[in-house]
Design an enzyme around this catalytic site. Structure first.
Site, PDB file in Angstrom:
ATOM      1  N   MET A  92     -34.703   4.647 -18.771  1.00 14.17           N
ATOM      2  CA  MET A  92     -34.516   5.817 -18.367  1.00 14.17           C
ATOM      3  C   MET A  92     -35.235   7.457 -18.834  1.00 14.17           C
ATOM      4  O   MET A  92     -34.795   7.884 -19.664  1.00 14.17           O
ATOM      5  CB  MET A  92     -33.438   5.718 -19.523  1.00 14.17           C
ATOM      6  CG  MET A  92     -32.312   4.812 -19.493  1.00 14.17           C
ATOM      7  SD  MET A  92     -31.624   5.234 -18.095  1.00 14.17           S
ATOM      8  CE  MET A  92     -30.232   6.103 -18.644  1.00 14.17           C
ATOM      9  N   HIS A 111     -30.125   2.676  -7.890  1.00 13.24           N
ATOM     10  CA  HIS A 111     -29.058   4.101  -8.728  1.00 13.24           C
ATOM     11  C   HIS A 111     -28.007   3.076  -8.602  1.00 13.24           C
ATOM     12  O   HIS A 111     -27.219   2.681  -7.450  1.00 13.24           O
ATOM     13  CB  HIS A 111     -30.054   5.181  -8.611  1.00 13.24           C
ATOM     14  CG  HIS A 111     -28.544   6.149  -8.920  1.00 13.24           C
ATOM     15  ND1 HIS A 111     -28.342   6.546  -9.893  1.00 13.24           N
ATOM     16  CD2 HIS A 111     -27.584   6.309  -7.986  1.00 13.24           C
ATOM     17  CE1 HIS A 111     -28.000   7.424  -9.878  1.00 13.24           C
ATOM     18  NE2 HIS A 111     -26.514   7.176  -9.440  1.00 13.24           N
ATOM     19  N   ASP A 147     -32.726  10.654  -9.070  1.00 12.60           N
ATOM     20  CA  ASP A 147     -32.189   9.631  -7.886  1.00 12.60           C
ATOM     21  C   ASP A 147     -32.260  10.750  -6.576  1.00 12.60           C
ATOM     22  O   ASP A 147     -31.012  10.998  -5.852  1.00 12.60           O
ATOM     23  CB  ASP A 147     -30.920   9.815  -8.692  1.00 12.60           C
ATOM     24  CG  ASP A 147     -30.684   9.540  -9.812  1.00 12.60           C
ATOM     25  OD1 ASP A 147     -31.422   7.962 -10.684  1.00 12.60           O
ATOM     26  OD2 ASP A 147     -29.628  10.002 -10.783  1.00 12.60           O
TER      27      ASP A 147
HETATM   28  C1  GRF Z   1     -28.511   0.013 -13.398  1.00  8.46           C
HETATM   29  O1  GRF Z   1     -27.055   0.048 -13.686  1.00  8.46           O
HETATM   30  C2  GRF Z   1     -29.468   0.699 -12.959  1.00  8.46           C
HETATM   31  O2  GRF Z   1     -28.782   0.512 -11.622  1.00  8.46           O
HETATM   32  C3  GRF Z   1     -29.691   1.898 -13.928  1.00  8.46           C
HETATM   33  O3  GRF Z   1     -29.547   1.411 -14.324  1.00  8.46           O
HETATM   34  C4  GRF Z   1     -28.955  -0.020 -15.046  1.00  8.46           C
HETATM   35  C5  GRF Z   1     -29.719  -1.065 -15.458  1.00  8.46           C
HETATM   36  O4  GRF Z   1     -29.179  -1.871 -15.690  1.00  8.46           O
HETATM   37  N1  GRF Z   1     -30.334   2.677 -12.859  1.00  8.46           N
HETATM   38  P1  GRF Z   1     -30.243  -3.285 -16.519  1.00  8.46           P
HETATM   39  O5  GRF Z   1     -30.850  -2.947 -17.343  1.00  8.46           O
HETATM   40  O6  GRF Z   1     -31.103  -3.104 -15.359  1.00  8.46           O
HETATM   41  O7  GRF Z   1     -29.242  -4.442 -16.926  1.00  8.46           O
END
Ligand code: GRF
Length: 233
Positions: A92, A111, A147
């Site tokens: 993030m 994404h 993205d």
């Molecule tokens: C996923 O939906 C991914 O596409 C986005 O963040 C979320 C992460 O989920 N970038 P996780 O931590 O892999 O369960």
């Protein structure tokens, strides 16, 4: 043949990391995870890596005075571990152009929408608010804009009339887990080239009947109703 060395960057629950760990357990899978880095100490996904015996590192962005120094640390750790492809999996933090340039075409992201639609956060809420009939997920090479970047693989998920953000997220996530491993496999098997900032995929095949692209042929063999059942002719 030597396996492609992956570094996976996470911030949270790590279900995509888990999907990659599971894929890498297959003997014929051409990649292995050599390092998992979280930018938050409590990231749930760290547990999956530890369970699998994969080295983990927490590089907390707050411990650094600025983005550059945080990213330097990320870069050095990835290099030290011999990482060849960096996979963002729910990471993030926005990465600067400097970092993206250092890992150009060796840095991918997943994404939860059909890019270029619905970039950014809260995708499922926005898909529902907009009334889109289809959504999905995308694996792409990372470019400096958020993205953005050449698309490697996408899966399409229909929006049900009674979906809420949670139910939609759940169905999209299932497809994320499939296409992330598919994209990594394709890269590791050198079946992905970036030409004029677009992906040219060779010998692509999707593992099952969902709408996943790239596929091998526009039309399956004569008589086949499912293009994903296509075999090379
Ligand atoms: C996923 O939906 C991914 O596409 C986005 O963040 C979320 C992460 O989920 N970038 P996780 O931590 O892999 O369960």
């Amino acid at each position: 043949m030597a396996k492609l060395k992956l570094g996976v960057l996470i911030s949270g629950r790590g279900s995509n990391l888990k999907a990659l760990i599971d894929a890498c357990k297959g003997d014929d899978f051409p990649a292995e995870i050599v390092l998992v880095i979280a930018n938050l100490p409590g990231a749930g996904g760290l547990g999956y890596a530890e369970e699998a015996g994969i080295p983990v590192q927490v590089i907390h962005h707050r411990d650094f005075p600025d983005r550059e120094r945080f990213e330097d640390e990320l870069h050095q750790s990835l290099k030290r571990a011999g990482v060849e492809l960096v996979c963002l999996a729910g990471f993030m933090r926005l990465l600067t152009e400097n970092f993206v340039n250092r890992w150009w075409d060796r840095l991918i992201n997943i994404h939860p929408s059909l890019l270029p639609a619905f970039r950014g956060l809260h995708t499922h809420e926005r898909v529902l608010e907009y009334g889109a009939r289809f959504t999905g997920c995308t694996v792409h090479f990372v470019r400096p804009a958020m993205d953005d970047g050449p698309i490697i693989a996408q899966a399409v998920v229909p929006v049900a009339l009674d979906d809420d953000a949670e139910s939609l997220a759940e169905r999209v996530l299932r497809e994320e887990h499939t296409i992330y491993a598919l994209a990594v496999r394709m890269i590791a098997e050198s079946r992905v080239r970036v030409v004029q900032d677009r992906v040219v995929a060779q010998g692509a095949s999707a593992p099952r009947g969902a709408l996943i692209s790239p596929i091998l042929h526009r039309h399956g063999p004569r008589g086949s109703r499912n293009p994903h059942d296509a075999k090379a002719r």
